[in-house]
Enzyme design. Sequence first.
Site, PDB file in Angstrom:
ATOM      1  N   ASP A 186     -26.394   1.617  -0.448  1.00  0.00           N
ATOM      2  CA  ASP A 186     -25.960   1.952   0.917  1.00  0.00           C
ATOM      3  C   ASP A 186     -25.167   2.392   1.236  1.00  0.00           C
ATOM      4  O   ASP A 186     -23.705   1.570   0.458  1.00  0.00           O
ATOM      5  CB  ASP A 186     -26.878   0.642   2.234  1.00  0.00           C
ATOM      6  CG  ASP A 186     -27.052   1.014   3.302  1.00  0.00           C
ATOM      7  OD1 ASP A 186     -27.492   2.306   3.305  1.00  0.00           O
ATOM      8  OD2 ASP A 186     -26.497   0.472   4.038  1.00  0.00           O
ATOM      9  N   GLY A 187     -24.262   2.846   2.020  1.00  0.00           N
ATOM     10  CA  GLY A 187     -23.182   3.786   2.610  1.00  0.00           C
ATOM     11  C   GLY A 187     -22.786   5.417   2.295  1.00  0.00           C
ATOM     12  O   GLY A 187     -22.206   5.077   2.451  1.00  0.00           O
TER      13      GLY A 187
ATOM     14  N   ARG B 223     -22.661   7.667   4.621  1.00  0.00           N
ATOM     15  CA  ARG B 223     -21.000   7.721   5.612  1.00  0.00           C
ATOM     16  C   ARG B 223     -19.867   7.994   4.622  1.00  0.00           C
ATOM     17  O   ARG B 223     -18.867   8.565   4.943  1.00  0.00           O
ATOM     18  CB  ARG B 223     -20.771   6.438   5.880  1.00  0.00           C
ATOM     19  CG  ARG B 223     -21.522   5.285   7.047  1.00  0.00           C
ATOM     20  CD  ARG B 223     -21.876   4.585   7.948  1.00  0.00           C
ATOM     21  NE  ARG B 223     -23.375   3.926   6.593  1.00  0.00           N
ATOM     22  CZ  ARG B 223     -23.255   2.656   6.520  1.00  0.00           C
ATOM     23  NH1 ARG B 223     -22.852   1.568   6.666  1.00  0.00           N
ATOM     24  NH2 ARG B 223     -24.111   2.357   5.243  1.00  0.00           N
TER      25      ARG B 223
ATOM     26  N   THR C 171     -39.911   3.445   0.736  1.00  0.00           N
ATOM     27  CA  THR C 171     -41.535   3.803   0.883  1.00  0.00           C
ATOM     28  C   THR C 171     -40.803   4.347   2.929  1.00  0.00           C
ATOM     29  O   THR C 171     -41.801   5.854   3.472  1.00  0.00           O
ATOM     30  CB  THR C 171     -42.349   3.175   1.568  1.00  0.00           C
ATOM     31  OG1 THR C 171     -42.330   1.614   2.258  1.00  0.00           O
ATOM     32  CG2 THR C 171     -43.245   2.684   1.085  1.00  0.00           C
TER      33      THR C 171
ATOM     34  N   ASN D 229     -38.150   6.178   3.196  1.00  0.00           N
ATOM     35  CA  ASN D 229     -36.871   7.497   3.173  1.00  0.00           C
ATOM     36  C   ASN D 229     -37.027   8.850   3.119  1.00  0.00           C
ATOM     37  O   ASN D 229     -37.586   9.824   3.295  1.00  0.00           O
ATOM     38  CB  ASN D 229     -36.073   7.248   1.740  1.00  0.00           C
ATOM     39  CG  ASN D 229     -34.882   5.810   1.702  1.00  0.00           C
ATOM     40  OD1 ASN D 229     -34.900   6.032   0.511  1.00  0.00           O
ATOM     41  ND2 ASN D 229     -35.292   6.122   3.184  1.00  0.00           N
ATOM     42  N   TRP D 230     -39.044   9.235   3.187  1.00  0.00           N
ATOM     43  CA  TRP D 230     -39.527  10.113   3.266  1.00  0.00           C
ATOM     44  C   TRP D 230     -39.197  10.836   4.677  1.00  0.00           C
ATOM     45  O   TRP D 230     -39.122  12.060   4.323  1.00  0.00           O
ATOM     46  CB  TRP D 230     -41.002   9.640   3.055  1.00  0.00           C
ATOM     47  CG  TRP D 230     -41.254   9.365   1.462  1.00  0.00           C
ATOM     48  CD1 TRP D 230     -41.755   8.112   1.197  1.00  0.00           C
ATOM     49  CD2 TRP D 230     -41.616  10.310   0.370  1.00  0.00           C
ATOM     50  NE1 TRP D 230     -42.242   8.677  -0.232  1.00  0.00           N
ATOM     51  CE2 TRP D 230     -41.954   9.078  -0.659  1.00  0.00           C
ATOM     52  CE3 TRP D 230     -41.227  11.423  -0.313  1.00  0.00           C
ATOM     53  CZ2 TRP D 230     -41.910   9.965  -1.746  1.00  0.00           C
ATOM     54  CZ3 TRP D 230     -41.328  11.776  -1.321  1.00  0.00           C
ATOM     55  CH2 TRP D 230     -41.201  10.927  -2.427  1.00  0.00           C
TER      56      TRP D 230
ATOM     57  N   ARG E  78     -36.265  11.327   6.168  1.00  0.00           N
ATOM     58  CA  ARG E  78     -35.354  11.946   6.228  1.00  0.00           C
ATOM     59  C   ARG E  78     -35.197  13.308   5.619  1.00  0.00           C
ATOM     60  O   ARG E  78     -36.852  14.045   5.540  1.00  0.00           O
ATOM     61  CB  ARG E  78     -34.327  11.207   4.303  1.00  0.00           C
ATOM     62  CG  ARG E  78     -34.218   9.975   5.212  1.00  0.00           C
ATOM     63  CD  ARG E  78     -33.386   9.376   3.704  1.00  0.00           C
ATOM     64  NE  ARG E  78     -32.714   8.372   4.019  1.00  0.00           N
ATOM     65  CZ  ARG E  78     -31.167   7.245   4.098  1.00  0.00           C
ATOM     66  NH1 ARG E  78     -29.821   8.609   3.453  1.00  0.00           N
ATOM     67  NH2 ARG E  78     -31.068   6.354   4.828  1.00  0.00           N
TER      68      ARG E  78
ATOM     69  N   ARG F 123     -26.002  -6.183  -0.508  1.00  0.00           N
ATOM     70  CA  ARG F 123     -25.662  -5.169  -0.155  1.00  0.00           C
ATOM     71  C   ARG F 123     -24.259  -4.180   0.512  1.00  0.00           C
ATOM     72  O   ARG F 123     -23.622  -5.135   1.054  1.00  0.00           O
ATOM     73  CB  ARG F 123     -26.964  -5.414   1.257  1.00  0.00           C
ATOM     74  CG  ARG F 123     -26.854  -3.990   2.728  1.00  0.00           C
ATOM     75  CD  ARG F 123     -27.192  -3.879   3.086  1.00  0.00           C
ATOM     76  NE  ARG F 123     -27.747  -2.942   3.462  1.00  0.00           N
ATOM     77  CZ  ARG F 123     -29.730  -2.486   4.566  1.00  0.00           C
ATOM     78  NH1 ARG F 123     -30.334  -3.216   4.537  1.00  0.00           N
ATOM     79  NH2 ARG F 123     -28.699  -1.195   4.458  1.00  0.00           N
TER      80      ARG F 123
ATOM     81  N   ARG G 187     -28.813  -6.103   6.735  1.00  0.00           N
ATOM     82  CA  ARG G 187     -30.533  -6.968   7.128  1.00  0.00           C
ATOM     83  C   ARG G 187     -30.912  -6.003   5.815  1.00  0.00           C
ATOM     84  O   ARG G 187     -30.157  -6.050   4.863  1.00  0.00           O
ATOM     85  CB  ARG G 187     -30.699  -6.133   8.143  1.00  0.00           C
ATOM     86  CG  ARG G 187     -30.256  -4.613   8.378  1.00  0.00           C
ATOM     87  CD  ARG G 187     -30.960  -3.668   9.172  1.00  0.00           C
ATOM     88  NE  ARG G 187     -30.492  -2.020   8.315  1.00  0.00           N
ATOM     89  CZ  ARG G 187     -29.538  -1.978   9.980  1.00  0.00           C
ATOM     90  NH1 ARG G 187     -29.134  -1.681  10.211  1.00  0.00           N
ATOM     91  NH2 ARG G 187     -29.045  -0.604   9.342  1.00  0.00           N
TER      92      ARG G 187
HETATM   93  C1  FPP Z   1     -29.068   4.772   1.423  1.00  0.00           C
HETATM   94  O1  FPP Z   1     -27.106   5.115   1.697  1.00  0.00           O
HETATM   95  C2  FPP Z   1     -29.380   5.359   0.149  1.00  0.00           C
HETATM   96  C3  FPP Z   1     -30.281   5.439  -0.177  1.00  0.00           C
HETATM   97  C4  FPP Z   1     -31.556   5.658   0.598  1.00  0.00           C
HETATM   98  C5  FPP Z   1     -30.456   6.625  -2.343  1.00  0.00           C
HETATM   99  C6  FPP Z   1     -29.648   6.099  -2.930  1.00  0.00           C
HETATM  100  C7  FPP Z   1     -29.853   6.971  -4.233  1.00  0.00           C
HETATM  101  C8  FPP Z   1     -29.048   7.521  -5.511  1.00  0.00           C
HETATM  102  C9  FPP Z   1     -27.924   6.054  -5.180  1.00  0.00           C
HETATM  103  C10 FPP Z   1     -29.201   8.068  -6.099  1.00  0.00           C
HETATM  104  C11 FPP Z   1     -30.501   8.176  -7.260  1.00  0.00           C
HETATM  105  C12 FPP Z   1     -30.185   6.348  -7.570  1.00  0.00           C
HETATM  106  C13 FPP Z   1     -30.381   6.406  -9.305  1.00  0.00           C
HETATM  107  C14 FPP Z   1     -30.520   5.086  -9.223  1.00  0.00           C
HETATM  108  C15 FPP Z   1     -30.402   7.756  -9.618  1.00  0.00           C
HETATM  109  P1  FPP Z   1     -27.601   5.855   3.098  1.00  0.00           P
HETATM  110  O2  FPP Z   1     -27.896   7.555   2.759  1.00  0.00           O
HETATM  111  O3  FPP Z   1     -28.608   5.579   4.081  1.00  0.00           O
HETATM  112  O4  FPP Z   1     -26.414   5.793   3.694  1.00  0.00           O
HETATM  113  P2  FPP Z   1     -25.946   5.990   5.096  1.00  0.00           P
HETATM  114  O5  FPP Z   1     -26.046   4.375   5.946  1.00  0.00           O
HETATM  115  O6  FPP Z   1     -24.187   5.854   5.240  1.00  0.00           O
HETATM  116  O7  FPP Z   1     -26.472   7.139   5.493  1.00  0.00           O
END
Ligand code: FPP
Length: 254
Positions: free
Chosen positions: A30-31, A34, A76, A78-79, A81, A198, A204
Site C-alpha cells: 500500500d501507498g 501517495r 476484488t 480495485n476494479w 479505480r 502493511r 486495517r
Molecule cells: C495500493 O496502493 C496498491 C495497489 C492497489 C496496486 C499494487 C500493484 C503493484 C505494486 C504493481 C503490480 C504488482 C506486481 C506483483 C508486479 P494505493 O494505490 O492504494 O496507494 P494509496 O493508498 O497511497 O493511494
Amino acid sequence: MGLFGKKKRDLPVQTPDMNALPKHIAIIMDGNGRWAKQRHLPRTAGHSVGSETFRKIATYCNDIGVKYLTVYAFSTENWSRPQAEVTAIMGLLRQYVLEAIDSVEKDNIHLRFWGDRSRIAPELLELMEHAEKKSERMTGIFVNVCLNYGGRDEITKAVQKLAESVKAGSLAPQDITAELIGEHLYSAGTPDPDLIIRPSGEIRTSNFLLWQSAYSEYYFTDVLWPDFDERELDRAIVSFQSRSRRFGGVDAKK
Ligand code: FPP
C-alpha cells in the site's frame, strides 16, 4: 514522514535471527498513490516503482530463506479505480509474468496466483497459467500474487462449493470442519501467514487473507510501499521475533 522517507532511515538497523524467520510473510503493498502524489507524478508511477519494490523484496525473501511470500496486488474492489489505473496495474502484472516465465526456473521460484480468474483478460490469464506451469516443480520460495482477490469472496466461493457437495449428498453438514474449509481456499496447502505487513500508515486488513490471518502477527509502518526495502523488512522480522505467539494458549516459558 518527509518526502524521501527520512523517518525509516533514522531508525537503528536491526538484524533478524536468520534461524527463526517467519515461514510465511504476507504483504499489503500500500501507498503507491501517495508516494506518486508527493512527487507530483501520476499514480501509475507509484505502481511502477511499487512493482520494482515487489521484485526486490521477493528476491530478498528468497535469498534469506523465507519459504512463502504472499502479496496483495489487486483486490476484488480495485476494479472501481479509474480505467487507466486498472490498465496500468494489469500492464505491470503482465510485464512481471512475462519476466517470470523466463526466470522462475533459474531463480527457483514457485509462482501462483490467488483470486477469481473469471475477470482477468484471457491473454493475461494464459500467461499466468504458463508461468504457474513452468514454476510448479520449483523448490525455492513460493510466491503467491493475489489478483482480483478478496477474503470474503474467497470464503464465499469455498462455502458455495461445500454447499454443492452437501446438496449432492456427498458431504454431511457436520463434516464441514475448519480444515475442510481451508482446503477449499486459494491457499489450500499453504501454511497460514506468520507475519502480515502493511506499509503506508493504514491500520486495517482490507479484506486480505481473512481466514488465514486468524493467528498472524501484524506489522504496520508509515513507510510507503515504493520506499519499502530490505532493511524495512528486517525491522518487520525483528519485531515479529520479539512477539510471544500463544495461538490462544499460554506462554510455555512463563
Ligand atoms: C495500493 O496502493 C496498491 C495497489 C492497489 C496496486 C499494487 C500493484 C503493484 C505494486 C504493481 C503490480 C504488482 C506486481 C506483483 C508486479 P494505493 O494505490 O492504494 O496507494 P494509496 O493508498 O497511497 O493511494
